[in-house]
Design a protein around this motif. Structure first.
Motif, mmCIF file in Angstrom:
data_model
loop_
_atom_site.group_PDB
_atom_site.id
_atom_site.type_symbol
_atom_site.label_atom_id
_atom_site.label_comp_id
_atom_site.label_asym_id
_atom_site.label_seq_id
_atom_site.Cartn_x
_atom_site.Cartn_y
_atom_site.Cartn_z
ATOM 1 N N GLN A 74 0.892 -1.158 0.000
ATOM 2 C CA GLN A 74 0.000 0.000 0.000
ATOM 3 C C GLN A 74 0.934 1.212 0.000
ATOM 4 N N THR A 75 1.014 1.902 -1.122
ATOM 5 C CA THR A 75 2.021 2.969 -1.216
ATOM 6 C C THR A 75 1.620 4.230 -0.467
ATOM 7 N N GLU A 76 0.311 4.464 -0.301
ATOM 8 C CA GLU A 76 -0.144 5.618 0.492
ATOM 9 C C GLU A 76 -0.988 5.075 1.631
ATOM 10 N N ARG A 77 -0.832 5.651 2.808
ATOM 11 C CA ARG A 77 -1.609 5.167 3.952
ATOM 12 C C ARG A 77 -2.911 5.948 4.043
ATOM 13 N N LEU A 78 -3.938 5.407 3.406
ATOM 14 C CA LEU A 78 -5.208 6.141 3.385
ATOM 15 C C LEU A 78 -6.246 5.512 4.293
ATOM 16 N N GLY A 79 -5.830 4.558 5.105
ATOM 17 C CA GLY A 79 -6.758 3.949 6.054
ATOM 18 C C GLY A 79 -6.932 2.450 5.841
ATOM 19 N N THR A 80 -7.582 1.825 6.827
ATOM 20 C CA THR A 80 -7.719 0.356 6.808
ATOM 21 C C THR A 80 -8.612 -0.120 5.659
ATOM 22 N N GLY A 81 -9.595 0.716 5.286
ATOM 23 C CA GLY A 81 -10.478 0.349 4.172
ATOM 24 C C GLY A 81 -9.701 0.346 2.874
ATOM 25 N N HIS A 82 -8.845 1.336 2.724
ATOM 26 C CA HIS A 82 -8.013 1.439 1.533
ATOM 27 C C HIS A 82 -7.010 0.282 1.481
ATOM 28 N N ALA A 83 -6.400 -0.028 2.630
ATOM 29 C CA ALA A 83 -5.419 -1.119 2.693
ATOM 30 C C ALA A 83 -6.068 -2.439 2.270
ATOM 31 N N THR A 84 -7.289 -2.653 2.713
ATOM 32 C CA THR A 84 -7.993 -3.889 2.367
ATOM 33 C C THR A 84 -8.285 -3.928 0.862
ATOM 34 N N ARG A 85 -8.663 -2.784 0.330
ATOM 35 C CA ARG A 85 -8.951 -2.705 -1.113
ATOM 36 C C ARG A 85 -7.694 -3.023 -1.938
ATOM 37 N N VAL A 86 -6.574 -2.456 -1.496
ATOM 38 C CA VAL A 86 -5.307 -2.714 -2.191
ATOM 39 C C VAL A 86 -5.014 -4.221 -2.193
ATOM 40 N N ALA A 87 -5.226 -4.867 -1.061
ATOM 41 C CA ALA A 87 -4.940 -6.308 -0.958
ATOM 42 C C ALA A 87 -5.833 -7.108 -1.892
#
Ligand code: UD1
Ligand code: CA
Length: 463
Positions: A74-87
């Motif tokens: 996850q290159t930008e830390r935009l939150g846990t929802g974003h991290a999950t989407r990246v995964a």
């Protein structure tokens, strides 16, 4: 359907005040992230995806030894929802139960994760949230229940009204199970209109409900499982809780501890009954200890196998094996695949590396023995050393059964000392010694009678 675990480990962990990413801080013998990968693995996850970001290189390097783990960045830390989407996007997760776990959730149990994944596998629920009621709910997302008792939504601490902060005591543990197809379909709908302008994963609850899907909560009776680590104080608190949990389990299975507060044991260690763990003992990694041993005080064993009825005092061991009925220490350091056979004695200020000590053999005092194959009933005199390194190569020494190595013998490897041979004290052995031979390498003793008093007289006159 295959179960996927997504572990969120990209955050910086500002409150740790560290140069290292939060998930790399150690709890007992391993970084936080490895507690979570371990739990996911033991829960039977078919895929383990870790989202890295802050300090990604460090986390990736550490996880390289866990070959079943896939890292996505996850290159930008935009939150846990974003991290999950990246995964989900990077790892192409499209179906099956998906468990999402915060990377700072070290004490979660595999059984909890398993039961949890099952609660969405039946297709009845689109999402399940693990909740708990810790003594201090500050900092956690709070669960707002709908009239029917199901979870309505999660309100983050920073978005709580004072009223919600006071009344909503049920907390989100940071462990979620989703129907993978629905998660993949709707994760893009998570917004960031909140106090932190972050994409919150817990918002998925509300989103799924709005699409008409059922959600549920699983309350975790032992809140300890759901505690997160955000600061070093919390890290110390959780370390103590983990220590208590592991030590109680060991004591319940027949292990004695003089003072459990000063014994630290990693989660993958086994200890047999009637073994006594004395203060300041640390047992790490895949250490396996048999029955009837006395371990400690002041002993650290990492990836060590110990048989039965040994006494290891003030011993540091890394990747070594002790058979049975051995006494070792105080102050011994064993490493690099050393193997001590039954009935041997390793004494004080002794270092052993990549060495086999035969049955009943003794290395009692002040010795370094490396790259050595030693037979049975050998005695190594105090101060003896294998000179196994010439600056470039490591060379081997062999010592036959029953050999007697005089004190302060230097064994310049490669060298072989035959069975039953004797070396004279202070000898520097550079040639093979045949079995049953005596080898002495030292100059003759020179003597002058009546010399000492004459010398003193002369010195006094000169003064
Ligand atoms: C989160 C939950 C909160 C819950 C708590 C449990 C959210 C918005 N809130 O809060 O409801 O009660 O955990 O401990 O999820 N991370 C990323 N990428 C990001 C941000 C975070 O990978 O962009 C990772 C972090 O490394 C961490 C985990 O997600 O391992 C949780 O993040 P953290 O900032 O600790 O969330 P909390 O504020 O504790
Ligand atoms: Ca957290």
């Amino acid at each position: 359907m295959p179960m996927t675990a997504i572990i969120l480990a990209a955050g910086e962990g500002t409150r740790m005040k560290s140069r290292h990413p939060k998930v790399m801080h150690k709890l007992l013998d391993r970084p936080l992230v490895s507690w979570v990968t371990r739990a996911a693995r033991n829960a039977g996850a078919d895929r383990i995806i870790v989202v890295v970001g802050n300090g990604a290189a460090e986390v990736r390097a550490h996880l390289a030894s866990e070959t079943d783990v896939e890292c996505v960045e996850q290159t930008e830390r935009l939150g846990t929802g974003h991290a999950t989407r990246v995964a989900i996007e990077a790892a192409h997760v499209t179906e099956g139960p998906v468990v999402v776990l915060n990377g700072d959730l070290p004490l979660i149990e595999a059984d909890t994760i398993r039961a949890f994944a099952d609660s969405v596998a039946d297709g009845e629920h689109a999402c399940a949230i693990l909740t708990m009621t810790p003594p201090d709910p500050f900092g956690y997302g709070r669960v707002e229940l709908a009239a029917d008792g199901t979870v309505e939504r999660i309100v983050e601490q920073k978005d709580c009204t004072p009223e919600q902060d006071k009344n909503l005591l049920e907390c989100n543990a940071g462990c979620y199970a989703f129907d993978g197809a629905l998660l993949a379909k709707h994760i893009g709908e998570v917004g960031c209109d909140n106090a932190q302008h972050e994409y919150y994963l817990p918002d998925m609850v509300q989103i799924l409900r709005e699409h008409g899907h059922a959600t549920t909560i699983t309350h975790c009776d032992d809140y300890v499982e759901g505690l997160g680590v955000n600061s070093r104080v919390q890290l110390a608190e959780l370390t103590e809780l983990a220590q208590q949990k592991i030590n109680r389990r060991l004591m319940a299975s027949g292990v004695t501890m003089l003072d459990p507060k000063t014994v630290w044991v990693g989660p993958d260690v086994t200890v047999g009954r009637d073994t006594e763990l004395l203060p300041m003992t640390m047992l790490w990694g895949k250490t396996t200890i048999g029955e009837g041993n006395v371990i400690g005080p002041n002993t650290r064993l990492t990836d060590v196998t110990v048989g039965d009825n040994n006494s290891l005092e003030e011993t540091v061991g890394v990747n070594v094996t002790f058979d049975d009925n051995i006494t070792c220490g105080p102050r011994a350091y064993l490493r690099g695949g050393a193997h001590v056979l039954s009935g041997a004695h390793i004494g004080t200020h002794v270092e052993l590396k990549n060495t086999v000590v035969g049955e009943g053999s003794k290395v009692p005092h002040l010795s370094y023995i490396g790259d050595c194959q030693m037979g049975a009933h050998v005695n190594i005199g105090g101060g003896s050393i294998t000179c196994n390194y010439d600056g470039v190569h490591k060379s081997r020494t062999t010592i036959g059964d029953g050999a007697f190595i005089g004190s302060d013998t230097m064994m310049v490897a490669p060298v072989n000392i035959g069975a039953g041979a004797i070396t004279g004290a202070s000898s520097c052995i550079t040639k093979d010694v045949p079995a049953d031979a005596l080898a002495v390498e030292r100059s003759e003793q020179f003597m002058k009678e009546g010399y000492a008093s004459k010398r003193l007289e002369r010195l006094r006159k000169e003064a």
